[in-house]
Design an enzyme around this catalytic site. Structure first.
Site, PDB file in Angstrom:
ATOM      1  N   ASN A   1       3.251   3.980  10.597  1.00 60.29           N
ATOM      2  CA  ASN A   1       2.712   4.569  11.825  1.00 60.29           C
ATOM      3  C   ASN A   1       3.190   3.707  12.986  1.00 60.29           C
ATOM      4  O   ASN A   1       3.594   2.561  12.771  1.00 60.29           O
ATOM      5  CB  ASN A   1       1.177   4.573  11.767  1.00 60.29           C
TER       6      ASN A   1
ATOM      7  N   MET B   1      -1.675  -6.223   7.288  1.00 60.80           N
ATOM      8  CA  MET B   1      -2.785  -7.051   6.787  1.00 60.80           C
ATOM      9  C   MET B   1      -2.455  -7.769   5.481  1.00 60.80           C
ATOM     10  O   MET B   1      -3.340  -8.055   4.684  1.00 60.80           O
ATOM     11  CB  MET B   1      -4.023  -6.161   6.584  1.00 60.80           C
ATOM     12  N   SER B   2      -1.193  -8.050   5.263  1.00 65.99           N
ATOM     13  CA  SER B   2      -0.823  -8.741   4.009  1.00 65.99           C
ATOM     14  C   SER B   2       0.342  -9.687   4.275  1.00 65.99           C
ATOM     15  O   SER B   2       0.591 -10.069   5.418  1.00 65.99           O
ATOM     16  CB  SER B   2      -0.420  -7.697   2.958  1.00 65.99           C
TER      17      SER B   2
ATOM     18  N   SER C   1       0.816  -1.229   0.000  1.00 64.56           N
ATOM     19  CA  SER C   1       0.000   0.000   0.000  1.00 64.56           C
ATOM     20  C   SER C   1       0.836   1.258   0.000  1.00 64.56           C
ATOM     21  O   SER C   1       1.694   1.443   0.855  1.00 64.56           O
ATOM     22  CB  SER C   1      -0.861   0.088   1.262  1.00 64.56           C
TER      23      SER C   1
ATOM     24  N   HIS D   1      -9.489   0.139  -7.192  1.00 62.53           N
ATOM     25  CA  HIS D   1      -8.373  -0.809  -7.071  1.00 62.53           C
ATOM     26  C   HIS D   1      -7.734  -0.999  -8.439  1.00 62.53           C
ATOM     27  O   HIS D   1      -8.407  -1.346  -9.401  1.00 62.53           O
ATOM     28  CB  HIS D   1      -8.881  -2.148  -6.544  1.00 62.53           C
TER      29      HIS D   1
ATOM     30  N   ALA E   1       3.117  -2.149   3.939  1.00 63.33           N
ATOM     31  CA  ALA E   1       3.059  -1.073   4.922  1.00 63.33           C
ATOM     32  C   ALA E   1       2.597  -1.714   6.223  1.00 63.33           C
ATOM     33  O   ALA E   1       1.734  -2.585   6.207  1.00 63.33           O
ATOM     34  CB  ALA E   1       2.057  -0.024   4.483  1.00 63.33           C
TER      35      ALA E   1
ATOM     36  N   HIS F   1      -5.885   5.756   7.406  1.00 64.42           N
ATOM     37  CA  HIS F   1      -5.407   5.199   6.147  1.00 64.42           C
ATOM     38  C   HIS F   1      -4.612   6.259   5.366  1.00 64.42           C
ATOM     39  O   HIS F   1      -3.612   5.948   4.726  1.00 64.42           O
ATOM     40  CB  HIS F   1      -6.609   4.696   5.331  1.00 64.42           C
TER      41      HIS F   1
ATOM     42  N   HIS G   1      -6.055  -8.632  -0.752  1.00 64.28           N
ATOM     43  CA  HIS G   1      -6.068  -8.774   0.712  1.00 64.28           C
ATOM     44  C   HIS G   1      -7.297  -9.574   1.163  1.00 64.28           C
ATOM     45  O   HIS G   1      -8.364  -9.457   0.559  1.00 64.28           O
ATOM     46  CB  HIS G   1      -6.152  -7.404   1.388  1.00 64.28           C
TER      47      HIS G   1
ATOM     48  N   TYR H   1      -9.015  -8.870   3.669  1.00 65.31           N
ATOM     49  CA  TYR H   1     -10.052  -7.940   4.144  1.00 65.31           C
ATOM     50  C   TYR H   1     -10.920  -7.383   3.029  1.00 65.31           C
ATOM     51  O   TYR H   1     -11.985  -6.826   3.278  1.00 65.31           O
ATOM     52  CB  TYR H   1      -9.447  -6.803   4.983  1.00 65.31           C
ATOM     53  N   GLU H   2     -10.489  -7.543   1.790  1.00 67.37           N
ATOM     54  CA  GLU H   2     -11.323  -7.106   0.665  1.00 67.37           C
ATOM     55  C   GLU H   2     -12.348  -8.175   0.312  1.00 67.37           C
ATOM     56  O   GLU H   2     -13.170  -7.975  -0.573  1.00 67.37           O
ATOM     57  CB  GLU H   2     -10.446  -6.848  -0.571  1.00 67.37           C
TER      58      GLU H   2
HETATM   59  N1  HPA Z   1      -2.068  -1.982  11.405  1.00 70.41           N
HETATM   60  C1  HPA Z   1      -2.327  -2.856  10.405  1.00 70.41           C
HETATM   61  N2  HPA Z   1      -1.948  -2.659   9.150  1.00 70.41           N
HETATM   62  C2  HPA Z   1      -1.269  -1.530   8.878  1.00 70.41           C
HETATM   63  C3  HPA Z   1      -0.972  -0.582   9.867  1.00 70.41           C
HETATM   64  C4  HPA Z   1      -1.416  -0.816  11.197  1.00 70.41           C
HETATM   65  O1  HPA Z   1      -1.185  -0.027  12.114  1.00 70.41           O
HETATM   66  N3  HPA Z   1      -0.291   0.424   9.267  1.00 70.41           N
HETATM   67  C5  HPA Z   1      -0.175   0.072   7.961  1.00 70.41           C
HETATM   68  N4  HPA Z   1      -0.761  -1.099   7.725  1.00 70.41           N
END
Ligand code: HPA
Length: 263
Positions: free
Chosen positions: A224, A200-201, A27, A56, A108, A235, A78, A80-81
């Site tokens: 982050n 999440m990947s 991402s 996407h 990320a 996001h 993903h 989650y999609e």
């Molecule tokens: N949590 C989960 N997935 C992420 C995060 C997070 O803080 N930052 C970027 N992808």
């Protein structure tokens, strides 16, 4: 013919692939936009999972980096999609079929190690799969996951990092399904079980790659950091930081490719 075989047959009949190195971009990460030799929209590839998410975009690029060409997958699937674990790993099977045997998987993630700051790059040394899924259900069984994140490739990148002045953290990636960011209690739990970053990947893709004998390096951009109960994540912040980290990531990957990687 299986759905993956069909995709590979189509691609190799229409394009010329000789690349051994693949890169999957996470991402907000964007590297090697210059020197694209050719691009293929995911929608052109037979049986590639269809995007259910508006906006996407998925694209396979073959790019020239110094004297080498590499395949870049821009866009991944993903859980989650709503994709199945088999969908998530489809691009890995395609890469293998095109001849890739070394794969850099980027993502990320959110830092949970308190020494991390946003903008850090973490080499993944191991993962904890908390997605509740495994793409190998139904076989092959009992794939070895020691050295899943190649020690050899990590050492190469660490050496390059030192030489070009890019600090690299090294840690354990906790893979979750999402799509929610984590609760404070979950972050405490992940820290307790030895996690350094959460995302999440990646974990399912690495499992599949290992089952196919692909050597993997995992590179996580810490967009982050989960510091305390009130540090919220957005996001937008993740994407924004991803862009900044891309510059460092490109320097690192370029040098890695330039030196030849090969065994
Ligand atoms: N949590 C989960 N997935 C992420 C995060 C997070 O803080 N930052 C970027 N992808």
């Amino acid at each position: 013919m299986s759905s993956v075989e069909e995709a590979i047959e189509y691609l190799t009949s229409k394009y010329n692939f000789s690349q051994k190195v693949g890169i999957i971009l996470g991402s907000g990460l964007d590297v090697f936009n210059q020197s694209i030799l050719f691009s293929i929209d995911y929608r052109e590839i037979p049986n590639m999972p269809l995007s259910t998410v508006p906006g996407h975009r998925g694209r396979l690029d073959v790019v020239r980096v110094e004297d080498t060409s590499v395949i870049i997958m821009r866009g991944r699937y993903h859980l989650y999609e709503g994709y199945s674990s088999k969908d998530v790993v489809f691009p890995i099977e395609v890469l293998k079929g095109l001849g890739v045997d070394i794969l850099a998987i980027t993502n990320a993630s959110g830092g949970i190690n308190e020494a991390y700051v946003p903008g850090d790059i973490m080499l993944i040394k191991d993962h904890i799969n908390l997605t509740g899924e495994n793409p190998l259900v139904g076989g092959p069984n009992f794939v070895d996951m020691k050295n899943a994140y190649s020690h050899r490739l990590r050492e190469q990148l660490k050496e390059i990092g030192k030489e070009v002045g890019i600090e690299l953290k090294e840690g354990v990636y906790v893979g979750v399904k999402g799509p929610t960011y984590e609760t404070p209690a979950e972050i405490r739990f992940f820290r307790t079980i030895g996690g350094d970053a959460v995302g999440m990947s990646t974990v399912l893709e690495v499992i599949k790659a290992r089952s196919l004998g692909i050597e993997v390096v995992g590179i996580s951009s810490i967009t982050n950091v989960h510091k305390d109960e009130l540090s919220s994540v957005t996001h937008e912040e993740v994407l924004e930081m991803g862009k900044k980290i891309s510059k460092k990531l490109e320097i690192l990957l370029k040098e890695w490719i330039r030196r030849g990687i090969r065994r």
